[in-house]
Design a protein around this motif. Structure first.
Motif, short mmCIF file in Angstrom:
data_model
loop_
_atom_site.label_atom_id
_atom_site.label_comp_id
_atom_site.label_asym_id
_atom_site.label_seq_id
_atom_site.Cartn_x
_atom_site.Cartn_y
_atom_site.Cartn_z
N ASP A 1 1.16 -1.65 -0.07
CA ASP A 1 -0.24 -0.18 -0.09
C ASP A 1 0.87 1.60 0.01
N MET B 1 2.56 1.48 -3.46
CA MET B 1 1.38 2.01 -4.34
C MET B 1 0.93 2.89 -3.79
N MET C 1 4.01 5.13 -5.45
CA MET C 1 4.11 4.65 -7.39
C MET C 1 3.31 5.66 -8.01
N GLU C 2 1.76 5.60 -7.91
CA GLU C 2 0.78 5.97 -8.55
C GLU C 2 0.98 7.40 -8.99
N SER D 1 -4.41 2.45 -10.95
CA SER D 1 -4.88 0.91 -9.90
C SER D 1 -5.48 0.98 -8.58
N HIS D 2 -5.08 2.11 -8.11
CA HIS D 2 -6.18 1.92 -7.29
C HIS D 2 -8.00 2.11 -7.63
N LEU E 1 -4.41 -4.12 -4.62
CA LEU E 1 -3.33 -3.74 -5.17
C LEU E 1 -1.95 -3.91 -5.80
N TRP F 1 -1.87 -4.33 -10.76
CA TRP F 1 -0.34 -3.06 -10.60
C TRP F 1 0.60 -3.63 -11.94
#
Lengths: 392, 392
Positions: free
Chosen positions: A195, A198, A201-202, A267-268, A286, A290
């Motif tokens: 989490d 990510m 990453m987002e 992705s979320h 996720l 991903w």
């Protein structure tokens, strides 16, 4: 680089035994009656609730309690909290737990001073004008809700999982004692690590260039999370690893790693719909979507994926930049597996039917009325293909 | 890792033309009469003051002005500002400038509601209980005062330059438009770069270990500043370099790069006394004393200096860690020179006599009553040796 606003006013009180300061921190806000929101009984069994109650008592803060918040927190619990808060005249919301508990408290905080239905905010029908002040004692490094302005609630009546953002929901303080996370099961620790990764990453996968500082901060944060996650696999009571992971959870979602970026968040969205359908863990969900997302969008900017490969995943670059980019995606999968996370939906434990994929993609694109993602704008057809690629 | 508190509530409004939002930002704070503090006439000549005035007028905020703040800002100007503020009944302080201007405004903000002498705070005789709300429009990336809780004022009556810290002085907002820094002279840009680097270096050189995340963030920030400083040497109107430098100035001094650290600050103390005696530029003074400090304390932890060499300065590590460490110090000197900064006090333009060194060391150790620095505690004798090493 985009113009941006950065606003992260939460006071962080970090380190060993800091939960003992909770009462004084509430008094600092001029409040004197707290609703303590929590999840299962572990905060009671561990003695944490008792230490916090003592701290509140010492500071002259009375309290009532609302337990039973579950992962993918429910609207019904929010409504229960709003009623309780009003009845008991609480002037402060104290969350003791992780993202689900804090998100529940945020929704309650909007709901208490609002005459209408609290779901209005999550359905996009209203904007919050006021909120009860809040603080939290964090017990898991994951969601970053302790410094973010967002909360995500699942409406059991229609199966929709929706988020709402407002600076009114910024916590006044967050007590971060890494020792409180020593006893988390390995699966939850790994979920948290994904989490946290990510959330950066987002923001990292963006078409904006020239974000030298934001990128450097994000890369350093992601490398740190990976190192700590691997350490904790074998040594769950390692203070340094728990502490760095916990601080990363807050910094990964307070806006810092997205300054100047057009963020992605596809992705979320993909995971939110999975979570709404299957009630799976957020981090694991996720990790399951991903890799398929990454391979689907890689040609939107494979130079960016190659940089991720080299600077975050430690891939040795080859002359073929696209190949380096692909190796980065494979290295991320390898990392997910190494900490016991899935890399597709089958490994997550679900066999997706065609009909389910269609339903997920419908919800994800709000009935085909919107695209999803920033690096590459994804429509219904794209989303179907990404879910298909993620089936395993 | 030390327990820590992190509190950086300043709302950052970053990007092109953002100064036009100043009036609305002041209204957001419920204020309606601003004292605008600034330095020389450049903010008028450039048209910036006019754009800000228009923004205030549009928002219904009236204002009075206090110009003439100089580098190493003076107590007399602070006193003038306090009087003006009281007389004109200003309810908000708006700084338009850099660290000297913002530091002056911070001191004014403490002084207005205080019945005693404002120097009491800087002399350690009183703690501020209240302050006027403040915001700023930044025109140079350097001091980081726009997000810090500290200010430094020089008392012309006794030649002492002293700092004071209080969260009351956190800016409510900081408007950061990188374009406003295009026209800075190269020497000032380089001064700023060193100042920004040093704010992180003072936190980075610590005996605390296990600061994985804080170290990674600091290393990324320092690399970014060096890259941008080199770009700006040849291309002063490069938006990306100006923007990353400006954002780095804020993040380098808002506490982020020191979380969990026992910080050092010896080089700043050494420089503060130099600045008090010679009125030299802050960044240049830091560049002049740091190499001597580094070589004097290197054996307190040469592994740490070796990490700095490799991860920040890009030195290729050798088998001899101490040698790698020394190469890092040399590489930092090389960087300072490459942007036109001195690496000793002679290059800074001053020939230090023995008597001056003794005087500086006396002041630095507050009459030999305190040690200076965190990585290695330095007494009067140590400070004398570091100044001697920095003579050039």
């Amino acid at each position: 680089m985009q113009n941006f606003t950065y606003y992260a006013p939460t006071k962080i009180v970090f380190g060993k035994e800091t939960e003992k300061e909770t009462g004084a921190l509430i008094r600092e806000q001029g409040c004197e009656r707290a609703l303590i929101v929590y999840g299962g009984g572990s905060v009671k069994r561990s003695g944490l609730q008792e230490r916090i109650s003592a701290s509140l008592e010492d500071a002259g803060v009375s309290h009532v309690e609302l337990g039973g918040v579950v992962p993918n927190p429910r609207l019904s619990k929010v409504r229960e909290g709003i009623e309780l808060c009003r009845r008991e005249k609480a002037d402060f919301l104290l969350s003791v737990g992780g993202g689900s508990v804090i998100d529940t408290a945020k929704a309650i905080s909007y709901g208490v001073p609002y005459a209408g239905d609290v779901w209005d905010f999550f359905a996009g029908k209203a904007a919050a004008q006021a909120a009860l002040p809040m603080g939290c004692v964090l017990t898991i490094a994951a969601a970053g809700s302790e410094m973010s302005n967002s909360s995500v609630i699942t409406n059991e009546e229609n199966g929709l999982k929706r988020g709402y953002r407002s600076d009114l929901s910024r916590q006044r303080f967050a007590v971060l004692n890494p020792e409180l996370t020593y006893t988390l099961p390995p699966y939850q620790t790994a979920n948290g690590a994904v989490d946290i990764m990510m959330h950066t990453m987002e923001r990292y996968f963006t078409s904006e260039c020239d974000l030298l500082l934001t990128d450097a901060l994000g890369e350093g944060l992601m490398r740190t999370v990976m190192e700590c996650a691997r350490t904790l696999r074998d040594d769950p009571a390692n203070y340094a690893a728990r502490a760095n992971m916990m601080w990363a959870s807050s910094l990964s979602h307070n806006g810092l790693t997205g300054c100047g970026s057009v963020e992605d968040w596809a992705s979320h969205q993909l995971q939110h719909e999975l979570g709404g359908m299957f009630d799976c863990s957020h981090g694991a969900g996720l990790a399951a979507v991903w890799p398929s997302w990454a391979r689907y969008v890689i040609d939107a900017d494979y130079t960016l994926f190659a940089r991720f490969a080299v600077k975050v995943m430690g891939v040795v670059p080859t002359a073929d930049e696209r190949e380096t980019a692909e190796r980065g995606v494979a290295a991320a999968e390898c990392f997910f597996r190494s900490i016991g996370m899935p890399t597709n939906i089958r490994e997550l434990g679900y066999e997706l039917s065609e009909a389910q994929i269609a339903e997920l993609a419908e919800k994800c694109t709000n009935g085909r009325t919107r695209t999803v993602g920033g690096l590459k704008k994804l429509d219904y057809g794209d989303i179907v293909k990404i879910y298909e690629g993620a089936r395993g």
